[in-house]
Write an enzyme that holds these catalytic residues in place. Structure first.
Site: not given
Ligand code: GLP
Length: 233
Positions: A63, A129, A131, A136
């Protein structure tokens, strides 16, 4: 519909994931992978960079945020810092370009490249959340690569990646493309992920928790440290 749950002490978590990843790479040196960024995979990327050869692989970045090139919260910048810059010979990299003049055409290009190459392994983090990538809550299991509006939690989380900028949108591969991979690994660490992990694995499979759709896949490993597993009992 099943998944393999690996609950590990935090000190072993990253190395155990990297060990199996290195095995996959040794079996298939030309692996096509899709990789998440964010905070969760950082120790895993550090560990794999120390003991595997990714030179023949191809990586699709999962992403991207609608931020300026070079911003510390950009996923391509994070992947560079966490993994690519630590490798002697980096993999071939494909990424989404949020500066493209036609964002829908850019998403189509990416979707077609994924369909052409096929994904063998997707490594994912879990948003607080629910995702996956930037799919989302509200995202369907049949969603494909597209421009998305960020949830409030995701926008608020941007500062944890060291940026002072913000954005309300991003681009992400869809749940359909994630589910098309031969294998998917969900990496989850920390107490702050315990509640959403419970919902992901035990709650209903529906768009309110996009990560729950991984339960429709037959080859998923959920890599959890002890803190994140605290609400599974
Ligand atoms: C972010 C990223 C995702 C990631 C997720 C969890 O927004 N865009 O690719 O896997 O949310 O992030 P984190 O590992 O910092 O908790």
């Amino acid at each position: 519909m099943s998944f393999q749950l690996e609950v590990l002490p935090h000190r072993d978590w990253a190395d155990s994931i990297a060990d199996l990843w290195a095995e996959r790479l040794s079996d298939s040196p030309g692996l096509t992978m899709c990789l998440a960024t964010g905070s969760t995979p950082k120790p895993v990327y550090r560990a794999i960079a120390g003991h595997a050869d990714l030179s023949g692989t191809k990586v699709f970045l999962l992403d991207e945020f609608g931020l300026e090139p070079g911003d510390p919260a950009r996923c391509d910048v994070m992947l560079g810092d966490m993994l690519l810059s630590r490798l002697e010979v980096p993999p071939a990299l494909e990424k989404l370009n949020p500066q493209a003049a036609n964002l829908d055409a850019e998403c189509d290009r990416y979707s077609q490249a994924i369909a052409r190459d096929g994904l063998s392994l997707v490594i994912l983090g879990l948003g607080t959340n629910g995702h996956l990538g930037l799919n989302e809550p509200g995202s369907g299991y049949d969603s494909t690569t597209r421009v998305v509006a960020l949830a409030d939690e995701t926008m608020a989380g941007l500062s944890s990646y060291g940026t002072t900028s913000t954005t309300s949108w991003g681009m992400t591969i869809g749940l359909a493309e994630i589910l098309s991979s031969d294998e998917a690994w969900l990496l989850v660490s920390g107490e702050h992920k315990a509640q959403i992990l419970r919902q992901t694995l035990i709650g209903p499979v529906d768009p309110s928790v996009p990560a729950s759709f991984l339960r429709m896949h037959s080859n998923v490993i959920v890599w959890v440290d002890e803190a994140a597993s605290s609400q599974l009992v």
